[in-house]
Structures are given as structure tokens and as C-alpha cells.
Design an enzyme around this catalytic site. Structure first.
Site, mmCIF file in Angstrom:
data_model
loop_
_atom_site.group_PDB
_atom_site.id
_atom_site.type_symbol
_atom_site.label_atom_id
_atom_site.label_comp_id
_atom_site.label_asym_id
_atom_site.label_seq_id
_atom_site.Cartn_x
_atom_site.Cartn_y
_atom_site.Cartn_z
ATOM 1 N N ASN A 7 -29.630 -9.893 88.297
ATOM 2 C CA ASN A 7 -28.924 -11.138 87.984
ATOM 3 C C ASN A 7 -29.739 -12.248 88.650
ATOM 4 O O ASN A 7 -29.657 -12.445 89.864
ATOM 5 C CB ASN A 7 -27.498 -11.059 88.556
ATOM 6 C CG ASN A 7 -26.689 -12.292 88.230
ATOM 7 O OD1 ASN A 7 -27.220 -13.291 87.744
ATOM 8 N ND2 ASN A 7 -25.399 -12.236 88.506
ATOM 9 N N ARG A 99 -28.850 -9.640 83.415
ATOM 10 C CA ARG A 99 -27.765 -10.547 83.031
ATOM 11 C C ARG A 99 -28.436 -11.789 82.444
ATOM 12 O O ARG A 99 -29.287 -12.414 83.075
ATOM 13 C CB ARG A 99 -26.942 -10.938 84.248
ATOM 14 C CG ARG A 99 -25.885 -11.922 83.857
ATOM 15 C CD ARG A 99 -25.221 -12.575 85.015
ATOM 16 N NE ARG A 99 -24.262 -13.531 84.480
ATOM 17 C CZ ARG A 99 -23.937 -14.652 85.089
ATOM 18 N NH1 ARG A 99 -24.481 -14.960 86.236
ATOM 19 N NH2 ARG A 99 -23.079 -15.464 84.541
ATOM 20 N N HIS A 189 -18.741 -15.347 80.747
ATOM 21 C CA HIS A 189 -18.084 -14.225 81.452
ATOM 22 C C HIS A 189 -17.810 -13.050 80.512
ATOM 23 O O HIS A 189 -16.948 -12.217 80.793
ATOM 24 C CB HIS A 189 -16.721 -14.643 82.060
ATOM 25 C CG HIS A 189 -16.811 -15.493 83.280
ATOM 26 N ND1 HIS A 189 -15.820 -16.394 83.601
ATOM 27 C CD2 HIS A 189 -17.742 -15.588 84.259
ATOM 28 C CE1 HIS A 189 -16.140 -17.005 84.725
ATOM 29 N NE2 HIS A 189 -17.317 -16.546 85.139
ATOM 30 N N GLU A 395 -19.568 -6.164 86.314
ATOM 31 C CA GLU A 395 -20.499 -6.584 85.266
ATOM 32 C C GLU A 395 -21.799 -5.777 85.315
ATOM 33 O O GLU A 395 -22.381 -5.470 84.277
ATOM 34 C CB GLU A 395 -20.814 -8.079 85.436
ATOM 35 C CG GLU A 395 -19.621 -8.957 85.093
ATOM 36 C CD GLU A 395 -19.681 -10.333 85.733
ATOM 37 O OE1 GLU A 395 -19.345 -10.460 86.920
ATOM 38 O OE2 GLU A 395 -20.052 -11.285 85.041
#
Ligand code: ADP
Length: 411
Positions: A7, A99, A189, A395
Site C-alpha cells: 500500500n 492497493r 474503500h 483489505e
């Protein structure tokens, strides 16, 4: 298969190494082998690495850029001091999952990273000028350290919401702006809301197509998603993450006229107003105390009325969206809290769902108090017509699983 999940922010990098395969996905036994955070890249960076059964490694070092940050991770995971289960060299990392914030209308699901895909992600940059370039830095840094052909997958925050119907994503402005500039609501999200849906369906032992839920992701950024028959049909964030709920520092829904009004009154530029709406508003702006709900709760306990007002405004906006989504979905089977506040904030959960007997929602006060700190479970009474759950989000797991499935064309 061991997946490195990245991320990447403009000056930060969070990572996890997750072992997953079809069987593990099926049985929810995927394993986190290691994780870490690097902040202040481009400066004297702060690094924190940890692996189960080992002391946390915290240190500081000058890191020129994201490539240097990834090299630092590689050095740690392949050094003797970390001894991560199943990993002794770079060969034991089999793929990287990223991500990626904005996939616009282009990316309806996760994709294998190719030069063509990199160009398409660059094309989405106009819509996410802060996030997509940072995510691309991560992809390029992996190319440079692991090699051009190393398998990488991009997982987009927006993809899950590409099922939204036009009625939910078209703004009430001239249609030509959608046609010319793709001005519309996208939502974010998505990876978290998708995890919540999958986990809820697994816990209830129902197929995804029967997932009729309202997912409330309440962290620093906050969004609600209306999920009907396993598909996102509406969500509170819009063209950017500024729309919707009142967040830690973001204003959420406002009357657009106040932007010019404030710029005029304060004699500041539009950019300066947006900076205020993004970074100085929300719970922080109302309370004048902090964007962190723990500070807000501490101040409320001391009798600080503005902190209390911030909590009330924050919770009331969520309550209104729950009502709106129950109307949009013609009812839901469950309302699910996640994110730092959703998972740990019985106080705000209580205010949000208080006095909703019209919808048949009834919280069990004892369970609401008990389910915090990473616990998962139901917090409504057996009489409640709509179940209320707390499910900690994950996630990284979704990114690891998508990466596994895309690289192997499996499950
Ligand atoms: P991010 O959106 O950056 O991933 P998180 O999901 O970690 O953020 O959520 C951060 C928010 O969670 C902060 O507002 C923090 O105050 C809140 N939070 C964390 N722990 C608690 C707690 N015990 N009680 C209330 N709020 C909490």
C-alpha cells in the site's frame, strides 16, 4: 503462494506478506507471515517491521525513494534476524499485489500489471492526482527491484463500486461533464466493503448473491456502502473521497456554494479552501480538538461540548445514510461496522443506531460494549429485524487473494 501486499503512499509504504492458496481461501486460513510500515520516505525514514514470534524491529534510516524502501524490506525479510516462516530468499516471494486507488470506469476488477495497464492507470491520474502517482511509484519500484516480468496485480479501491447504477452515480449537473470529463460518483474503500461482504456471507454460510448489507467503514476516512444481492448499488464517497460522511478531517457532504463564500470571506484561493475541507474539517474542524476519536471521547468525558457536538454530527450523518440506504435497498439483512472507529467505538455505534425501532433495529448494549479490539461478532439483540455486526476489515487479505487468483487463474 507468498504474496507481498503493498500500500504505497506518496511518502509511505505499508506492506504485508501473506501466504494464501485456493484451499486457504476456502477455509479462511490465509497466514500473515510479516508486516511493516515505512514512513517519511525521501527523508530520514522511520521503519517498523514485525513477524509472528519475533520482536518488532524499529529503526530510522535515510531512504531516497520507494525503490530504496522496497530494498529495505527485501533486506529484512531475507536476513538472518527476521527468520520468517517459509521465506529465506527473494525467490520465496511469488507475486506482489498493490492497493491502487482510482481505476475510474476502466477497471471493473483487479488486473495483472502490464505496460499497457500502467498506461491506463496513468490515465486515471487526473481523477486521483495524489494517490495514483504514489501507487505507480510502488509498481515501478517492484519492476526495478524484482525485475520487469515479476508478477504484479493492481487491486482498485473503486472497482467494487463499478456495479452502481447510473441513478446513483450521476450528479445533478449538466450531463455533458460526465460525457466530456467523466465527472461522476466513483466511490472508494471498495476493497474493504468487498471484504466485509465476503466475510459476512462466509459467517452466515450464504452465497455472495444473497448479501444484502449496509457496510459502514469508519476509519480516518469514512464511507458507507449499500450492497444488494452482493453488489454495490450506492456508496457515500463520490468523484473524490471528500463526499459523504463527516470524517476525521474531511467535511463530507456540504453545500457547494460555501466554497466560493469562504474563499471570498477569507480572501483565499479555491485550492486553499479545498485544503481546509480535506485536512481541517470533519471531526477535527468541529471539535477544534483532534481528528482522532479516542481524543474526542476523552474530551467528551471531561465535559467538552464541542467534542460532543463533533461526535453527534459524525454519528448523525451516518444514521441518515443508513436510513437512505434502507430506502434505496428496500431493507437490508445486516448493518456492519468496520474500520478503526467501527471496530472500536461502542459509543458512536450506539449513537448511530439509537432510536431506530421504526426499522426494527435493536442493539444489545452488553455485546456492543464487549465487541472491540479486533473482535468479530453480532451486537444486535435476537429480536432485532436487522442484524448488526462488527467485522474487522482486512483489505490486505483481499489484495493477496485477488493476486493469487489472477496470477494462477484459479478458484
Ligand atoms: P485508516 O482509515 O487510516 O485505516 P483506521 O481504520 O485505523 O484508519 O481508523 C482510525 C480511527 O479509528 C481513528 O479516528 C481512531 O481514533 C479510531 N480508533 C482507534 N481505536 C479506537 C478506540 N479504541 N476507540 C475509538 N476510536 C478508535
Amino acid at each position: 503462494m507468498n504474496i507481498l501486499v503493498l500500500n504505497t503512499g506518496s511518502s509511505s509504504l505499508k506492506f504485508q506478506i501473506i501466504e494464501t492458496d485456493c484451499d486457504m481461501i476456502e477455509n479462511h486460513t490465509d497466514k500473515i507471515l510479516a508486516k511493516g510500515v515505512i514512513e517519511r520516505i525521501g527523508n530520514q525514514a522511520e521503519l517498523q517491521f514485525s513477524a509472528p514470534g519475533h520482536p518488532k524491529k524499529i529503526y530510522s534510516k535515510f531512504l531516497r525513494g520507494h525503490k530504496a524502501a522496497i530494498e529495505e524490506i527485501i533486506n529484512w525479510i531475507t536476513s538472518d534476524e527476521s527468520i520468517i516462516d517459509g521465506i529465506s530468499s527473494l525467490k520465496d516471494i511469488h507475486a506482489v499485489g498493490h492497493r491502487t486507488v482510482h481505476g475510474a470506469e476502466e477497471f471493473k476488477g483487479s488486473v495483472k500489471v502490464t505496460p499497457e495497464m500502467i498506461t491506463k492507470i496513468e490515465e486515471c491520474t487526473e481523477l486521483a492526482p495524489l494517490h495514483n502517482p504514489a501507487n505507480l511509484k510502488g509498481i515501478r519500484a517492484v519492476n526495478e527491484t524484482f525485475g520487469e516480468n515479476f508478477p504484479q496485480v493492481a487491486v482498485f479501491d473503486t472497482s467494487f463500486h463499478t456495479t452502481m447504477p447510473q441513478v446513483a452515480y450521476i450528479y445533478g449537473i449538466p450531463y455533458k461533464y460526465y460525457e466530456q470529463y467523466k465527472v461522476r460518483r466513483y466511490g472508494f474503500h471498495g476493497t474493504s466493503h468487498r471484504y466485509i461482504l465476503q466475510r459476512y456471507c462466509a459467517l452466515k454460510n450464504i452465497p455472495i448473491e444473497e448479501g444484502d448489507i449496509i457496510s459502514l467503514h469508519l476509519g480516518n476516512g469514512c464511507s458507507a456502502a449499500a450492497i444488494k444481492n452482493g453488489k454495490s448499488i450506492d456508496t457515500t464517497m463520490g468523484m473524490t473521497p471528500l463526499e459523504g460522511l463527516v470524517m476525521g478531517t474531511r467535511c463530507g457532504d456540504i453545500d457547494p456554494s460555501l466554497i466560493e463564500f469562504i474563499a471570498h470571506k477569507e480572501n483565499i484561493t479555491l485550492e486553499a479552501v479545498y485544503e481546509i475541507l480535506n485536512k481541517e474539517s470533519g471531526v477535527k474542524g468541529i471539535s477544534g480538538v483532534s481528528n482522532d476519536m479516542r481524543d474526542i471521547e476523552a474530551e467528551i468525558a471531561k465535559g467538552n461540548q464541542r467534542a460532543d457536538l463533533a461526535m453527534q454530527v459524525f454519528s448523525y450523518r451516518i444514521k441518515k445514510y443508513v436510513g437512505a440506504y434502507l430506502a434505496a435497498m428496500n431493507g437490508a439483512k445486516a448493518i456492519i461496522f468496520t474500520g478503526g472507529i467501527g471496530e472500536n467505538g461502542p459509543h458512536s455505534r450506539n449513537i448511530i443506531l439509537d432510536n431506530m425501532s421504526f426499522f426494527g433495529i435493536e442493539l444489545d448494549q452488553k455485546l456492543n460494549e464487549e465487541i472491540t479490539k479486533g473482535k468479530e461478532g453480532i451486537i444486535s439483540t435476537p429480536n432485532s429485524k436487522i442484524e448488526v455486526w462488527v467485522i474487522p476489515t482486512n483489505e490486505e487479505l483481499v489484495i493477496a487473494r485477488d493476486t493469487y487468483q489472477i496470477i494462477n487463474n484459479k478458484c
